[in-house]
Design a protein around this motif. Structure first.
Motif, PDB file in Angstrom:
ATOM      1  N   LEU B 306     -19.310  64.955  29.007  1.00 45.65           N
ATOM      2  CA  LEU B 306     -20.379  65.064  29.990  1.00 45.65           C
ATOM      3  C   LEU B 306     -21.725  64.674  29.364  1.00 45.65           C
ATOM      4  CD1 LEU B 306     -20.581  65.749  32.914  1.00 45.65           C
ATOM      5  CD2 LEU B 306     -21.001  68.129  32.317  1.00 45.65           C
ATOM      6  N   GLU B 307     -21.882  65.052  28.103  1.00 39.87           N
ATOM      7  CA  GLU B 307     -23.106  64.641  27.409  1.00 39.87           C
ATOM      8  C   GLU B 307     -23.150  63.128  27.239  1.00 39.87           C
ATOM      9  OE1 GLU B 307     -23.666  66.755  23.743  1.00 39.87           O
ATOM     10  OE2 GLU B 307     -23.781  68.692  24.772  1.00 39.87           O
ATOM     11  N   VAL B 308     -21.980  62.545  27.028  1.00 37.23           N
ATOM     12  CA  VAL B 308     -21.906  61.089  26.927  1.00 37.23           C
ATOM     13  C   VAL B 308     -22.365  60.456  28.240  1.00 37.23           C
ATOM     14  CG1 VAL B 308     -20.342  59.127  26.653  1.00 37.23           C
ATOM     15  CG2 VAL B 308     -20.080  61.145  25.187  1.00 37.23           C
ATOM     16  N   ALA B 309     -21.813  60.980  29.351  1.00 33.57           N
ATOM     17  CA  ALA B 309     -22.191  60.449  30.668  1.00 33.57           C
ATOM     18  C   ALA B 309     -23.689  60.633  30.903  1.00 33.57           C
ATOM     19  CB  ALA B 309     -21.383  61.140  31.763  1.00 33.57           C
ATOM     20  N   ALA B 310     -24.210  61.797  30.528  1.00 32.22           N
ATOM     21  CA  ALA B 310     -25.640  62.071  30.725  1.00 32.22           C
ATOM     22  C   ALA B 310     -26.484  61.083  29.927  1.00 32.22           C
ATOM     23  CB  ALA B 310     -25.954  63.501  30.304  1.00 32.22           C
ATOM     24  N   ASN B 311     -26.064  60.801  28.697  1.00 36.30           N
ATOM     25  CA  ASN B 311     -26.823  59.869  27.859  1.00 36.30           C
ATOM     26  C   ASN B 311     -26.869  58.476  28.491  1.00 36.30           C
ATOM     27  OD1 ASN B 311     -27.169  57.820  25.605  1.00 36.30           O
ATOM     28  ND2 ASN B 311     -27.609  59.704  24.487  1.00 36.30           N
ATOM     29  N   PHE B 312     -25.723  58.018  28.985  1.00 35.70           N
ATOM     30  CA  PHE B 312     -25.683  56.682  29.600  1.00 35.70           C
ATOM     31  C   PHE B 312     -26.523  56.632  30.875  1.00 35.70           C
ATOM     32  CE2 PHE B 312     -21.338  55.783  27.502  1.00 35.70           C
ATOM     33  CZ  PHE B 312     -21.963  55.193  26.417  1.00 35.70           C
ATOM     34  N   LEU B 313     -26.455  57.696  31.676  1.00 35.89           N
ATOM     35  CA  LEU B 313     -27.217  57.674  32.932  1.00 35.89           C
ATOM     36  C   LEU B 313     -28.715  57.734  32.671  1.00 35.89           C
ATOM     37  CD1 LEU B 313     -24.855  59.783  35.147  1.00 35.89           C
ATOM     38  CD2 LEU B 313     -25.462  57.389  35.446  1.00 35.89           C
ATOM     39  N   GLU B 314     -29.087  58.516  31.675  1.00 35.36           N
ATOM     40  CA  GLU B 314     -30.494  58.552  31.259  1.00 35.36           C
ATOM     41  C   GLU B 314     -30.960  57.137  30.912  1.00 35.36           C
ATOM     42  OE1 GLU B 314     -32.268  61.473  31.064  1.00 35.36           O
ATOM     43  OE2 GLU B 314     -34.011  60.183  30.661  1.00 35.36           O
ATOM     44  N   PHE B 315     -30.091  56.426  30.215  1.00 38.51           N
ATOM     45  CA  PHE B 315     -30.384  55.053  29.830  1.00 38.51           C
ATOM     46  C   PHE B 315     -30.657  54.187  31.068  1.00 38.51           C
ATOM     47  CE2 PHE B 315     -28.820  50.732  29.050  1.00 38.51           C
ATOM     48  CZ  PHE B 315     -29.545  50.374  27.923  1.00 38.51           C
ATOM     49  N   PHE B 316     -29.781  54.305  32.073  1.00 31.96           N
ATOM     50  CA  PHE B 316     -29.944  53.448  33.251  1.00 31.96           C
ATOM     51  C   PHE B 316     -31.122  53.866  34.116  1.00 31.96           C
ATOM     52  CE2 PHE B 316     -25.444  52.254  32.463  1.00 31.96           C
ATOM     53  CZ  PHE B 316     -25.680  50.904  32.301  1.00 31.96           C
ATOM     54  N   VAL B 317     -31.393  55.168  34.193  1.00 30.56           N
ATOM     55  CA  VAL B 317     -32.572  55.607  34.951  1.00 30.56           C
ATOM     56  C   VAL B 317     -33.814  54.964  34.336  1.00 30.56           C
ATOM     57  CG1 VAL B 317     -34.036  57.589  35.479  1.00 30.56           C
ATOM     58  CG2 VAL B 317     -31.557  57.765  35.763  1.00 30.56           C
ATOM     59  N   ALA B 332     -30.556  57.906  39.410  1.00 29.58           N
ATOM     60  CA  ALA B 332     -31.253  59.196  39.327  1.00 29.58           C
ATOM     61  C   ALA B 332     -30.392  60.299  39.949  1.00 29.58           C
ATOM     62  CB  ALA B 332     -32.605  59.101  40.028  1.00 29.58           C
ATOM     63  N   ARG B 333     -29.717  59.971  41.078  1.00 24.15           N
ATOM     64  CA  ARG B 333     -28.854  60.962  41.729  1.00 24.15           C
ATOM     65  C   ARG B 333     -27.649  61.312  40.848  1.00 24.15           C
ATOM     66  NH1 ARG B 333     -32.435  61.917  43.697  1.00 24.15           N
ATOM     67  NH2 ARG B 333     -33.249  61.698  45.797  1.00 24.15           N
ATOM     68  N   LEU B 334     -27.077  60.296  40.243  1.00 21.36           N
ATOM     69  CA  LEU B 334     -25.922  60.557  39.371  1.00 21.36           C
ATOM     70  C   LEU B 334     -26.332  61.434  38.188  1.00 21.36           C
ATOM     71  CD1 LEU B 334     -23.960  57.157  39.186  1.00 21.36           C
ATOM     72  CD2 LEU B 334     -23.569  59.111  40.683  1.00 21.36           C
ATOM     73  N   ARG B 335     -27.515  61.172  37.668  1.00 25.39           N
ATOM     74  CA  ARG B 335     -27.970  61.988  36.534  1.00 25.39           C
ATOM     75  C   ARG B 335     -28.174  63.443  36.969  1.00 25.39           C
ATOM     76  NH1 ARG B 335     -33.752  61.217  33.815  1.00 25.39           N
ATOM     77  NH2 ARG B 335     -34.203  61.677  35.978  1.00 25.39           N
ATOM     78  N   GLU B 336     -28.722  63.625  38.158  1.00 25.65           N
ATOM     79  CA  GLU B 336     -28.862  64.996  38.677  1.00 25.65           C
ATOM     80  C   GLU B 336     -27.494  65.649  38.838  1.00 25.65           C
ATOM     81  OE1 GLU B 336     -32.773  63.846  41.329  1.00 25.65           O
ATOM     82  OE2 GLU B 336     -31.029  64.712  42.334  1.00 25.65           O
ATOM     83  N   GLY B 337     -26.540  64.832  39.287  1.00 27.26           N
ATOM     84  CA  GLY B 337     -25.183  65.338  39.446  1.00 27.26           C
ATOM     85  C   GLY B 337     -24.603  65.806  38.118  1.00 27.26           C
ATOM     86  N   VAL B 338     -24.871  65.045  37.076  1.00 33.58           N
ATOM     87  CA  VAL B 338     -24.378  65.436  35.748  1.00 33.58           C
ATOM     88  C   VAL B 338     -25.024  66.753  35.310  1.00 33.58           C
ATOM     89  CG1 VAL B 338     -24.428  64.796  33.305  1.00 33.58           C
ATOM     90  CG2 VAL B 338     -23.699  63.140  35.007  1.00 33.58           C
ATOM     91  N   GLU B 339     -26.295  66.941  35.678  1.00 32.49           N
ATOM     92  CA  GLU B 339     -26.945  68.211  35.355  1.00 32.49           C
ATOM     93  C   GLU B 339     -26.245  69.370  36.071  1.00 32.49           C
ATOM     94  OE1 GLU B 339     -31.188  67.951  36.072  1.00 32.49           O
ATOM     95  OE2 GLU B 339     -31.262  66.250  34.681  1.00 32.49           O
ATOM     96  N   LEU B 340     -25.932  69.154  37.351  1.00 27.36           N
ATOM     97  CA  LEU B 340     -25.202  70.185  38.105  1.00 27.36           C
ATOM     98  C   LEU B 340     -23.868  70.499  37.429  1.00 27.36           C
ATOM     99  CD1 LEU B 340     -25.589  69.299  41.897  1.00 27.36           C
ATOM    100  CD2 LEU B 340     -26.683  71.152  40.620  1.00 27.36           C
ATOM    101  N   LEU B 341     -23.179  69.437  37.032  1.00 27.23           N
ATOM    102  CA  LEU B 341     -21.892  69.620  36.362  1.00 27.23           C
ATOM    103  C   LEU B 341     -22.057  70.436  35.078  1.00 27.23           C
ATOM    104  CD1 LEU B 341     -20.332  66.083  36.833  1.00 27.23           C
ATOM    105  CD2 LEU B 341     -19.249  68.211  37.547  1.00 27.23           C
TER     106      LEU B 341
END
Lengths: 173, 397
Positions: B306-317, B332-341
Motif C-alpha cells: 500500500l505504501e508502494v501504491a501511495a508513493n506512485f500515486l503521489e508521484f502522479f499527483v 488525487a482521488r486514488l491517492r485519497e483512496g489509498v489513505e482510506l485504505l
C-alpha cells in the motif's frame, strides 16, 4: 527594486535574448539562465522577457509555474533536492530527510532565512541503484546517509567562506 | 562503497562510427529497410516500430526536419539512459546522425532532463570531438550535401516531457502539455516541421544495427520483441544496476541475476507499469508480455504494498500536467483512496469504485501519462487485496 537594479536586469536579459534569439523556443533557455543567476525569476524579469520575445507576460508566468526547476519566488544559493521516489524511499530516504531538516532547521519546501539553502523533494532523479540520492544544484550525491548529510552541507558552507559563523547559527537553533 | 553495476557489453563491443560509415554508403530507403528488417521498436516504453516512424518522416516533403533524442528519462526506476549517455554517448550521437541522414534532417536536438544537468559538460565535449572529426557539421564524413549538427537543450523538471509531444512543446518554449495526436510529430513536430523523436537507447541500437545488420539484431529476443534490452534494476536486491538482457527473459531469471531470491513482487515499467506478484515471475520481459521501458523495481517480503501504491500515486499527483480531468482529478482521488485504505476505512464497494475510476482514467486520459497512471494501483489492488484491505489503523486503538 531600485531603478538602477531594474536597468541592470533588463540589460542582462536583453543580452540573453540576443544570444539565444527572440523566438519563442528561446524562452526556456533564457529563463534557465535567469534562474541560475538570480535564484528566481521575478515578476519584473518575466515582464522583460515577455517584452523582448513579444509574448504576453502571463505566457511567461505559465511556463515558469509549470516547471519545477523554474521559480518565481527566491530560492537559496544551494537547492537541495532529495529524491522521494520508490527506490530511494526504500533505500532509506526518510532518515536522510529528517537529518537534512535537523541540520538546516527548515522543512521541505522552505528556504533558510539566510537565503543559503532551499530544501525540496524531487521525483525520481535516476539514481535508483545508488539511493538514497539527492541533488545539490546540478551535482548529484548517491548513497547518502544521515552522517553524510553533514559533510554535504559543510562543503556547501565552505563556498561562502563563512563556515565558522554558520556553525554558531546552528548551535543557536 | 560498491561500484555501480553497468553491463553494456554489446555497446562496448561496437567499433566507433562504423554504423554511420556504413549508412552513408547506402540509400535512404536501404537504411530504413535495414532498421525495419531488424524489427526494432522504441525503447522508451511505447514500443512503436522505429522503421515505420522513420519511413513516415522520410516520406514527408520539406527540407526542414528534426531528429530529437529523448533523454528526459524520468520514469521511476529508470536510469539506463544515464548510464548509456555516460559510457556510450558517441553511439547515441551516431544513431542520431544516421537517423538524420535517413529522414533528411539537418538539425538534431538532445533533450536532456534538468536532473541530468551534470552530464551536459561531458556530452558537449563529445559533440565537440565529433565536430572536429567531421562526424558532425557540413558534409558529414565527406558525404557531399549531408549537413547535420546536434545541440543540447535542457529540460526544466517535468516528467510529462518524456511524452514526445509534450517534449516538443517544451522545446518550443511552452508548458509541457501533450498535444492531441494526430497530427503526429513525424509530420507536424518541432516548430510544425516533421520530427523524429527517439529514446537514447533506441538510437544507440540503431547505430549497432547499421554496423552489424538487421539480421544480427534479430538473432536475440522474441518474434515480436527483437533484440536486447537494457534494463535498470533497483529496489530490494543484492546487485542493483544496469543490465543487458535479450527480450523474452523471465522475471525469475532477472531476480536470480540481481540477487533477489525471496522477492514479494516486482514492478515492471516504473510508476506507469504493472506490479507482478511472485506467482507471475514466470512471465517474460517483452512488448507482448510484461512490457517495460527499462524500469524493474524489486520489492522484498517486508514491503508494504500500500505504501508502494501511495508513493506512485503521489508521484502522479505531482507530475500530472493538469491539462485533462481524468488524470488531474483521478490521481488525487486514488491517492485519497489509498489513505482510506491505510486507515482501514475503505469499503469493498468504494474500492470497486476506485478501480472503476482507474479504468476510466486508462480510457479517457489524453496522453500516455494519464492512461498509465492508475496501472500500479490497479495491479496492486488486484494482487494484494488481503494485504491492503481491512487494516487496523494505529489511530483507532
Amino acid at each position: 527594486m531600485l531603478v538602477t537594479e531594474r536597468e541592470r536586469l533588463r540589460e542582462e536579459i536583453t543580452a540573453l535574448a540576443d544570444r539565444h534569439g527572440r523566438q519563442r523556443s528561446a524562452l526556456i533557455p533564457i529563463l534557465q539562465e535567469i534562474q541560475r543567476g538570480h535564484l528566481q525569476i521575478s515578476d519584473y524579469a518575466m515582464q522583460v522577457v515577455a517584452d523582448l520575445l513579444d509574448i504576453h507576460p502571463v505566457e511567461v508566468f505559465s511556463v515558469v509555474s509549470f516547471y519545477s526547476f523554474l521559480d518565481e519566488k527566491p530560492k537559496g544559493r544551494f537547492i537541495i533536492r532529495l529524491c522521494r521516489t520508490i527506490s530511494c524511499d526504500m533505500a532509506g530516504k526518510a532518515a536522510v530527510a529528517r537529518q537534512l531538516e535537523n541540520d538546516l532547521g527548515i522543512g521541505f519546501g522552505e528556504t533558510t532565512p539566510c537565503g543559503r539553502f532551499t530544501l525540496e523533494w524531487a521525483n525520481c532523479i535516476g539514481m535508483c541503484d545508488q539511493g538514497p540520492a539527492l541533488l545539490v544544484n546540478d551535482q548529484v550525491h548517491a548513497r547518502v546517509t544521515p552522517e553524510k548529510v553533514h559533510e554535504i552541507l559543510a562543503a556547501c558552507r565552505r563556498v561562502f567562506g563563512i563556515y565558522a559563523q554558520e556553525q554558531k547559527e546552528e548551535h543557536a537553533v | 562503497m560498491n561500484e555501480p553495476i553497468v553491463n553494456l557489453a554489446t555497446f562496448a563491443a561496437m567499433s566507433p562510427d562504423a554504423g554511420l560509415r556504413a549508412a552513408l554508403q547506402k540509400s535512404r530507403a536501404d537504411i530504413i529497410g535495414e532498421i525495419s528488417a531488424s524489427g526494432i521498436k522504441g525503447r522508451g516504453g511505447a514500443g512503436f516500430p522505429v522503421g515505420v516512424k522513420w519511413n513516415l518522416c522520410a516520406a514527408t516533403r520539406g527540407t526542414q526536419k528534426y531528429v530529437v533524442c529523448n533523454a528526459d528519462e524520468g520514469e521511476p526506476g529508470t536510469f539506463k539512459d544515464r548510464a548509456i549517455l555516460r559510457a556510450h554517448a558517441n553511439l547515441v550521437f551516431e544513431g542520431m546522425t544516421i537517423g538524420a541522414f535517413a529522414v533528411g534532417a539537418r538539425e538534431g536536438i538532445l533533450y536532456l532532463r534538468a536532473e541530468y544537468t551534470y552530464l551536459r559538460p561531458e556530452l558537449e565535449a563529445v559533440l565537440a570531438k565529433r565536430r572536429a572529426a567531421k562526424f558532425l557539421g557540413e558534409n558529414v564524413c565527406g558525404k557531399q550535401g549531408f549537413n547535420f549538427d546536434i545541440r543540447i537543450q535542457l529540460g526544466a523538471g517535468a516528467y510529462v516531457c518524456g511524452e514526445e509531444t509534450a517534449l516538443i512543446e517544451s522545446l518550443e518554449g511552452h508548458r509541457g502539455e501533450p498535444r492531441n495526436r494526430p497530427p503526429f510529430p513525424v509530420d507536424t513536430g518541432f516548430l510544425g516541421r516533421p520530427t523524429v523523436v527517439n529514446n537514447v537507447e533506441t538510437l544507440a541500437w540503431v547505430a549497432c544495427i547499421l554496423q552489424k545488420g538487421g539480421a544480427w539484431f534479430k538473432t536475440t529476443g522474441t518474434d515480436k520483441s527483437t533484440g536486447l534490452k537494457i534494463l535498470s534494476i533497483s529496489g530490494d536486491c543484492a546487485r542493483p544496476g544496469v543490465y543487458e538482457f535479450p527480450f523474452g527473459v523471465t522475471v525469475a531469471k532477472l531476480l536470480e541475476t540481481v540477487g533477489a531470491p525471496d522477492a514479494k513482487a516486482v514492478q515492471i515499467g516504473g510508476a506507469s507499469g504493472h506490479c507482478l506478484p511472485s506467482s507471475e515471475f514466470g512471465r517474460a520481459i517483452a512488448y507482448e508480455d510484461a512490457a517495460t521501458g527499462g524500469s524493474i523495481i524489486v520489492f522484498g517480503q517486508q514491503r508494504d504494498m500500500l505504501e508502494v501504491a501511495a508513493n506512485f500515486l503521489e508521484f502522479f499527483v505531482e507530475e500530472s500536467c493538469g491539462q485533462c480531468t481524468p488524470c488531474r482529478i483521478g490521481n488525487a482521488r486514488l491517492r485519497e483512496g489509498v489513505e482510506l485504505l491505510s486507515e482501514g476505512r475503505c469499503s469493498m464497494r468504494y474500492l470497486q469504485e476506485l478501480c472503476a475510476l482507474g479504468e476510466t482514467m486508462q480510457a479517457a486520459s489524453k496522453c500516455g501519462l494519464g492512461q498509465s497512471s492508475p496501472n500500479a494501483f490497479l495491479s496492486i489492488v488486484k494482487h494484494f487485496k488481503d494485504e491492503i484491505m481491512g487494516r487496523v489503523s494505529v489511530a483507532s486503538h
